[in-house]
Motif scaffolding. Sequence first.
Motif, PDB file in Angstrom:
ATOM      1  N   LEU A   7      -6.580  37.811  42.248  1.00  0.00           N
ATOM      2  CA  LEU A   7      -6.783  36.319  42.848  1.00  0.00           C
ATOM      3  C   LEU A   7      -7.221  36.374  44.197  1.00  0.00           C
ATOM      4  CD1 LEU A   7      -3.915  34.539  40.894  1.00  0.00           C
ATOM      5  CD2 LEU A   7      -6.276  34.717  40.135  1.00  0.00           C
ATOM      6  N   PRO A   8      -8.236  35.244  44.467  1.00  0.00           N
ATOM      7  CA  PRO A   8      -8.587  35.063  45.821  1.00  0.00           C
ATOM      8  C   PRO A   8      -7.540  34.299  46.405  1.00  0.00           C
ATOM      9  CG  PRO A   8      -9.580  33.229  44.242  1.00  0.00           C
ATOM     10  CD  PRO A   8      -9.046  34.539  43.472  1.00  0.00           C
ATOM     11  N   GLU A   9      -7.566  34.248  47.873  1.00  0.00           N
ATOM     12  CA  GLU A   9      -6.448  33.585  48.463  1.00  0.00           C
ATOM     13  C   GLU A   9      -7.151  32.413  49.132  1.00  0.00           C
ATOM     14  OE1 GLU A   9      -5.106  36.290  51.620  1.00  0.00           O
ATOM     15  OE2 GLU A   9      -4.345  37.614  49.951  1.00  0.00           O
ATOM     16  N   GLN A  10      -8.352  31.720  48.583  1.00  0.00           N
ATOM     17  CA  GLN A  10      -8.912  30.370  49.026  1.00  0.00           C
ATOM     18  C   GLN A  10      -9.746  29.808  47.663  1.00  0.00           C
ATOM     19  OE1 GLN A  10     -10.043  33.511  50.109  1.00  0.00           O
ATOM     20  NE2 GLN A  10     -11.507  33.524  48.494  1.00  0.00           N
ATOM     21  N   ILE A  11      -9.853  28.745  47.750  1.00  0.00           N
ATOM     22  CA  ILE A  11     -10.837  27.925  46.892  1.00  0.00           C
ATOM     23  C   ILE A  11     -12.373  28.520  46.988  1.00  0.00           C
ATOM     24  CG2 ILE A  11     -12.040  25.793  46.123  1.00  0.00           C
ATOM     25  CD1 ILE A  11      -9.383  25.939  44.928  1.00  0.00           C
ATOM     26  N   ASP A 121      -7.358  29.208  40.183  1.00  0.00           N
ATOM     27  CA  ASP A 121      -6.044  29.925  40.516  1.00  0.00           C
ATOM     28  C   ASP A 121      -5.928  30.798  41.837  1.00  0.00           C
ATOM     29  OD1 ASP A 121      -4.886  28.987  38.212  1.00  0.00           O
ATOM     30  OD2 ASP A 121      -4.939  30.834  37.318  1.00  0.00           O
ATOM     31  N   VAL A 122      -5.021  30.427  42.661  1.00  0.00           N
ATOM     32  CA  VAL A 122      -5.079  31.168  44.172  1.00  0.00           C
ATOM     33  C   VAL A 122      -3.997  31.885  44.408  1.00  0.00           C
ATOM     34  CG1 VAL A 122      -5.221  30.650  46.648  1.00  0.00           C
ATOM     35  CG2 VAL A 122      -6.799  29.300  44.664  1.00  0.00           C
ATOM     36  N   LYS A 123      -3.964  32.871  44.921  1.00  0.00           N
ATOM     37  CA  LYS A 123      -2.864  33.850  45.358  1.00  0.00           C
ATOM     38  C   LYS A 123      -2.264  33.284  46.612  1.00  0.00           C
ATOM     39  CE  LYS A 123      -1.523  38.578  46.915  1.00  0.00           C
ATOM     40  NZ  LYS A 123      -2.098  39.973  47.278  1.00  0.00           N
ATOM     41  N   VAL A 124      -0.860  32.904  46.467  1.00  0.00           N
ATOM     42  CA  VAL A 124      -0.145  32.413  47.749  1.00  0.00           C
ATOM     43  C   VAL A 124       1.039  32.897  48.251  1.00  0.00           C
ATOM     44  CG1 VAL A 124      -1.160  30.056  47.258  1.00  0.00           C
ATOM     45  CG2 VAL A 124       1.031  30.859  46.041  1.00  0.00           C
ATOM     46  N   THR A 125       1.562  32.592  49.207  1.00  0.00           N
ATOM     47  CA  THR A 125       2.837  33.068  50.096  1.00  0.00           C
ATOM     48  C   THR A 125       3.778  32.198  49.760  1.00  0.00           C
ATOM     49  OG1 THR A 125       1.609  34.555  51.352  1.00  0.00           O
ATOM     50  CG2 THR A 125       3.984  34.072  51.785  1.00  0.00           C
ATOM     51  N   MET A 130       0.112  24.497  52.548  1.00  0.00           N
ATOM     52  CA  MET A 130      -1.278  24.222  52.169  1.00  0.00           C
ATOM     53  C   MET A 130      -1.795  22.729  52.294  1.00  0.00           C
ATOM     54  SD  MET A 130      -1.090  26.498  48.397  1.00  0.00           S
ATOM     55  CE  MET A 130      -2.642  27.157  48.506  1.00  0.00           C
ATOM     56  N   LYS A 131      -2.837  22.974  53.286  1.00  0.00           N
ATOM     57  CA  LYS A 131      -3.668  21.603  53.660  1.00  0.00           C
ATOM     58  C   LYS A 131      -4.844  21.446  53.021  1.00  0.00           C
ATOM     59  CE  LYS A 131      -1.211  21.541  58.132  1.00  0.00           C
ATOM     60  NZ  LYS A 131      -1.127  21.581  59.575  1.00  0.00           N
ATOM     61  N   TRP A 132      -4.902  20.545  52.014  1.00  0.00           N
ATOM     62  CA  TRP A 132      -6.408  20.495  51.301  1.00  0.00           C
ATOM     63  C   TRP A 132      -7.081  19.095  51.569  1.00  0.00           C
ATOM     64  CZ3 TRP A 132      -6.747  16.048  48.786  1.00  0.00           C
ATOM     65  CH2 TRP A 132      -5.594  15.452  48.094  1.00  0.00           C
ATOM     66  N   SER A 133      -8.224  19.146  51.544  1.00  0.00           N
ATOM     67  CA  SER A 133      -9.332  18.075  51.565  1.00  0.00           C
ATOM     68  C   SER A 133     -10.446  18.226  50.390  1.00  0.00           C
ATOM     69  CB  SER A 133      -9.787  17.892  53.035  1.00  0.00           C
ATOM     70  OG  SER A 133     -10.614  19.042  53.358  1.00  0.00           O
ATOM     71  N   LEU A 134     -10.954  16.966  50.253  1.00  0.00           N
ATOM     72  CA  LEU A 134     -11.978  16.969  49.120  1.00  0.00           C
ATOM     73  C   LEU A 134     -12.894  15.621  49.592  1.00  0.00           C
ATOM     74  CD1 LEU A 134     -11.031  14.663  46.710  1.00  0.00           C
ATOM     75  CD2 LEU A 134      -9.874  16.505  46.318  1.00  0.00           C
ATOM     76  N   GLN A 234      -6.649  24.898  53.893  1.00  0.00           N
ATOM     77  CA  GLN A 234      -6.102  25.652  54.859  1.00  0.00           C
ATOM     78  C   GLN A 234      -4.578  25.989  54.626  1.00  0.00           C
ATOM     79  OE1 GLN A 234      -7.444  24.203  58.520  1.00  0.00           O
ATOM     80  NE2 GLN A 234      -9.210  24.483  58.344  1.00  0.00           N
ATOM     81  N   MET A 235      -4.190  27.175  55.063  1.00  0.00           N
ATOM     82  CA  MET A 235      -2.733  27.626  54.968  1.00  0.00           C
ATOM     83  C   MET A 235      -1.970  27.804  56.475  1.00  0.00           C
ATOM     84  SD  MET A 235      -2.582  30.623  52.131  1.00  0.00           S
ATOM     85  CE  MET A 235      -3.554  30.677  50.771  1.00  0.00           C
ATOM     86  N   ALA A 236      -1.125  26.975  56.347  1.00  0.00           N
ATOM     87  CA  ALA A 236      -0.421  26.964  57.528  1.00  0.00           C
ATOM     88  C   ALA A 236       1.076  27.924  57.308  1.00  0.00           C
ATOM     89  CB  ALA A 236       0.031  25.620  58.311  1.00  0.00           C
ATOM     90  N   TYR A 237       1.410  28.848  58.086  1.00  0.00           N
ATOM     91  CA  TYR A 237       2.663  29.886  57.810  1.00  0.00           C
ATOM     92  C   TYR A 237       3.593  29.359  58.731  1.00  0.00           C
ATOM     93  CZ  TYR A 237      -0.667  32.727  55.131  1.00  0.00           C
ATOM     94  OH  TYR A 237      -1.554  33.127  54.295  1.00  0.00           O
TER      95      TYR A 237
END
Length: 256
Positions: A7-11, A121-125, A130-134, A234-237
């Motif tokens: 899976l990708p790690e992003q849209i 579907d996205v690969k995540v930790t 996860m911060k999203w916008s559209l 975007q992902m914030a760890y």
Amino acid sequence: MTADTQLPEQIDNGGFDYPSVPSWTALGESGSNKYNKGKLFATINPGTGKYGSGCAMSTTGRVIPNWNRLNFAWNSTQGDTHHSGGMSCEAGNVELNYDSVHHNQFAELTADQQGTAIYQDVKVTPGTMMKWSLKHSSATSAYVDKMQVMIGEPYKEAAQEATRITSENGNKVGERMTTISTPTTSDRADNKKWDTYSGTYLVPDGVTTVRFTFKSIASAEWYSGNDLDDIDFQMAYPLSYDMNGGTGGPKQTSQY
């Protein structure tokens, strides 16, 4: 469902720029379509790699040159459906529209069936924020389209709270909602006005795959409603640091 490792790690294709559609179809401006002037659209069937103006692409569609399923990325919950007049529409169709003024491709959630969704579907930790916008808009000013952003493990997605952060339609900025509702002042499909929304999602412990689902909740027609573009996240760890300078003492985790 694709294995986590693949899976990708992003849209992917969040701006709906792929494929570059060879030719668009103009929607007739009669009846209810009089409020959707200048609409140019193409129905895409990801499984066949065909496109066209109808909704049975395997038989009436044209082949998209050099079609790449992974680059397109999107899946649809649309099922096989039948409408009055004998029109039969295939499962999995995704609709793209074209704004000829701004030379921009975007998606319309309602392709050939109301209440459907597109998803990835996205690969995540686990523990990741996860911060999203559209961007979202109603198809016309005559009806207020509604949609939800649903995130979670596949088949366990839940509707997320969204905050309107900008508006080209004069809607209230800062408003929070679980069902996104965007009244528009434009009746030109070839000159869209967008509102932008954002939100966050904290990946639970033990979860390594998250499904981003964008679901149509209300639209005026079975073939039109809920325009969508520029999906991003975007992902914030979480950051951990040693309170004792590396001496083996306790560590503290910072806020996002």
